[in-house]
Design an enzyme around this catalytic site. Structure first.
Site, short mmCIF file in Angstrom:
data_model
loop_
_atom_site.label_atom_id
_atom_site.label_comp_id
_atom_site.label_asym_id
_atom_site.label_seq_id
_atom_site.Cartn_x
_atom_site.Cartn_y
_atom_site.Cartn_z
N ARG A 282 0.87 -1.19 0.00
CA ARG A 282 0.00 0.00 0.00
C ARG A 282 0.90 1.23 0.00
O ARG A 282 1.56 1.51 0.99
CB ARG A 282 -0.87 -0.04 1.27
CG ARG A 282 -2.07 0.86 1.25
CD ARG A 282 -2.65 0.96 2.66
NE ARG A 282 -1.82 1.82 3.49
CZ ARG A 282 -1.67 1.71 4.81
NH1 ARG A 282 -2.28 0.76 5.46
NH2 ARG A 282 -0.90 2.54 5.47
N HIS A 286 -3.45 4.53 4.93
CA HIS A 286 -4.66 3.67 4.90
C HIS A 286 -5.82 4.40 4.22
O HIS A 286 -6.49 3.87 3.34
CB HIS A 286 -5.03 3.28 6.33
CG HIS A 286 -6.31 2.53 6.44
ND1 HIS A 286 -6.46 1.25 5.94
CD2 HIS A 286 -7.51 2.87 6.97
CE1 HIS A 286 -7.71 0.84 6.16
NE2 HIS A 286 -8.36 1.81 6.78
N TYR A 295 3.79 4.93 12.01
CA TYR A 295 4.06 3.48 12.09
C TYR A 295 4.94 2.93 10.97
O TYR A 295 5.25 1.75 10.97
CB TYR A 295 2.75 2.69 12.15
CG TYR A 295 1.81 2.93 10.98
CD1 TYR A 295 1.93 2.21 9.80
CD2 TYR A 295 0.81 3.91 11.05
CE1 TYR A 295 1.07 2.43 8.74
CE2 TYR A 295 -0.05 4.13 9.99
CZ TYR A 295 0.08 3.38 8.84
OH TYR A 295 -0.76 3.60 7.78
C1 LIG Z 1 -15.04 -6.27 11.50
C2 LIG Z 1 -14.18 -5.04 11.44
N1 LIG Z 1 -13.23 -4.84 12.38
C3 LIG Z 1 -12.45 -3.73 12.31
C4 LIG Z 1 -12.62 -2.82 11.31
C5 LIG Z 1 -11.73 -1.56 11.27
N2 LIG Z 1 -10.81 -1.65 10.12
C6 LIG Z 1 -11.09 -1.00 8.96
S1 LIG Z 1 -9.90 -1.26 7.81
C7 LIG Z 1 -8.99 -2.23 8.85
C8 LIG Z 1 -7.71 -2.83 8.39
C9 LIG Z 1 -7.88 -3.89 7.35
O1 LIG Z 1 -6.66 -4.28 6.81
P1 LIG Z 1 -6.53 -5.26 5.60
O2 LIG Z 1 -7.51 -6.37 5.71
O3 LIG Z 1 -5.11 -5.64 5.46
O4 LIG Z 1 -7.01 -4.39 4.35
P2 LIG Z 1 -6.37 -3.06 3.72
O5 LIG Z 1 -7.02 -1.91 4.44
O6 LIG Z 1 -4.91 -3.11 3.92
O7 LIG Z 1 -6.76 -3.08 2.29
C10 LIG Z 1 -9.62 -2.32 10.10
C11 LIG Z 1 -9.08 -3.06 11.26
C12 LIG Z 1 -13.63 -3.05 10.36
N3 LIG Z 1 -13.84 -2.22 9.33
N4 LIG Z 1 -14.39 -4.17 10.44
#
Ligand SMILES: Cc1ncc(C[n+]2csc(CCOP(=O)(O)OP(=O)(O)O)c2C)c(N)n1
Ligand SMILES: [Mg+2]
Length: 388
Positions: A282, A286, A295
């Protein structure tokens, strides 16, 4: 003199032991390669051709290049729209163009896509209207496009829920005798969620034609992969459920398309789900609301610039003589026009009424919703933005 057991073993003549034939390896056909599949070096130099992953036709690769360039321009424009207050939030997919575009190019029009919040680029590359795709990110209560007409589920914000939806839809399609495939995008972090495990297990047991495309972009917001899993590859999570799994260099567009072609063909042939782990990165925070300096080091991000998937494919296609300056300029111009049209259209979109968030939740709103709606209304009124 006493004889020790060791002495007896040393003294006994060598006898030919009976051997039983080795049991078949139950993981055969499921295990990913030791190294992610790669067909191009980071500078675009082709690696030796391989039988297991034939290179996709050159026309598909040229189309992939075009959609990646337009996709990146869309992504830059969407990020700019957050700064202009036109979008509430935008999760960029910059650096992940090979996965985003490969994921939709590997599918037929009547196949289904199950995206997350990060897949706006993939959806626009699939041909969905960009203004509709950005509706949710404007803060509206609906996803903007018609999921049934576009064969594209709403972008999921609750992590991994789309894995269960994809399994159910794919099972239903095959149950009715259709050869539709569902592709579910999922992030590295979301593979720790229960819904990922339940979805893939259901798909495996009932041979639902789902391709799970894990974009391992190394972070779940601020949580690095090393704090997410101890597995050497996220592809092993598929093997545990009896799902053939592969890992691929997610910044190598040729390899991504080749691996996904095979995964989709497997699912379409009625052999059940397939998991692909694409190693990518990425490049942006975020979302626009995230401070990545808290981080990760700028040096780490910088190092990934050398593995840019668009530059890699462009270098390869140019060296093959199927892409020249004129074609590159034409694609760049198309991307600029796409962004300009999006800007214009977004400027004339009506502003979303925050109170509409409370509409359509229940036929009869609960006392809590009534109270929350009143709080929001009062806050907006105090800011001079709503009715007093
Ligand atoms: C069930 C749930 N728990 C926590 C969150 C908060 N949250 C949003 S994005 C994220 C990180 C996800 O990371 P990843 O699966 O690696 O996807 P990326 O954002 O890197 O594409 C989190 C913890 C959420 N949206 N849904
Ligand atoms: Mg991630």
């Amino acid at each position: 003199m006493t004889t020790t057991p060791q002495a007896v073993r040393r003294a006994s003549p060598r006898t030919r032991r009976k051997t039983t034939p080795a049991a078949p390896d139950p993981s055969a056909g499921f295990m990913p390669q030791r190294e992610p599949v790669r067909l191009l070096e980071p500078d675009g130099t082709p690696l030796p051709a391989r039988d297991d992953y034939p290179e996709p036709p050159v026309e598909a690769l040229r189309e992939m290049y075009r959609r990646m360039v337009v996709g990146r321009r869309f992504d830059v424009q969407a990020t700019a729209l957050t700064k202009q207050g036109r979008l509430a939030v935008y999760p960029s997919a910059r650096g992940q163009e090979a996965c985003q575009i490969g994921g939709v190019l590997a599918l037929r029009e009547d196949d289904w896509v199950f995206p997350t919040y990060r897949e706006s680029m993939a959806l626009t590359a699939r041909g969905l209207d960009p203004v509709e795709v950005l509706t949710l990110l404007c803060g509206d209560w609906h996803c903007g496009y018609d999921p049934a007409a576009t064969r594209t589920a709403p972008q999921c914000t609750p992590l991994a829920t789309q894995c269960v939806h994809a399994a159910g839809l794919a099972y239903g399609e095959s149950y009715q005798g259709r050869d539709t495939v569902a592709l579910a995008f999922i992030g590295d972090g979301a593979t720790s969620e229960g819904d990922f495990h339940e979805g893939i297990n259901f798909a495996a047991v009932f041979k639902a034609p789902v391709v799970y495309l894990v974009q391992n972009n190394k972070y779940a917001i601020s949580v690095p992969l090393s704090r997410q899993t101890a597995a050497p590859s996220l592809a092993y999570k598929g093997v545990g459920y009896g799902v053939p799994s592969e890992q691929v260099d997610g910044n190598d567009p040729v390899a991504v398309l080749a691996v996904l072609d095979r995964a989709v063909a497997h699912a379409r042939a009625g052999k059940g789900p397939y998991l692909v782990e694409a190693h990518t990165y990425r490049m942006e925070p975020h979302t626009n609301a995230d401070d990545q300096t808290r981080y990760r080091d700028a040096d780490e991000v910088e190092a990934w610039r050398d593995r840019d998937p668009i530059a890699r494919l462009e270098a390869y296609l140019r060296a093959r003589g199927v892409l020249d300056d004129a074609a590159v300029a034409a694609v760049a111009e198309e991307a600029e026009e796409y962004a300009a049209t999006l800007r214009r259209r977004m400027d004339s979109q009506p502003t979303v009424d925050p109170l509409s968030l409370f509409d359509h939740v229940y036929a009869e709103p609960t006392p809590q919703l009534v109270e929350q709606r009143e709080m929001v209304r009062a806050e907006l009124a105090a800011d001079g933005e709503g009715d007093a």
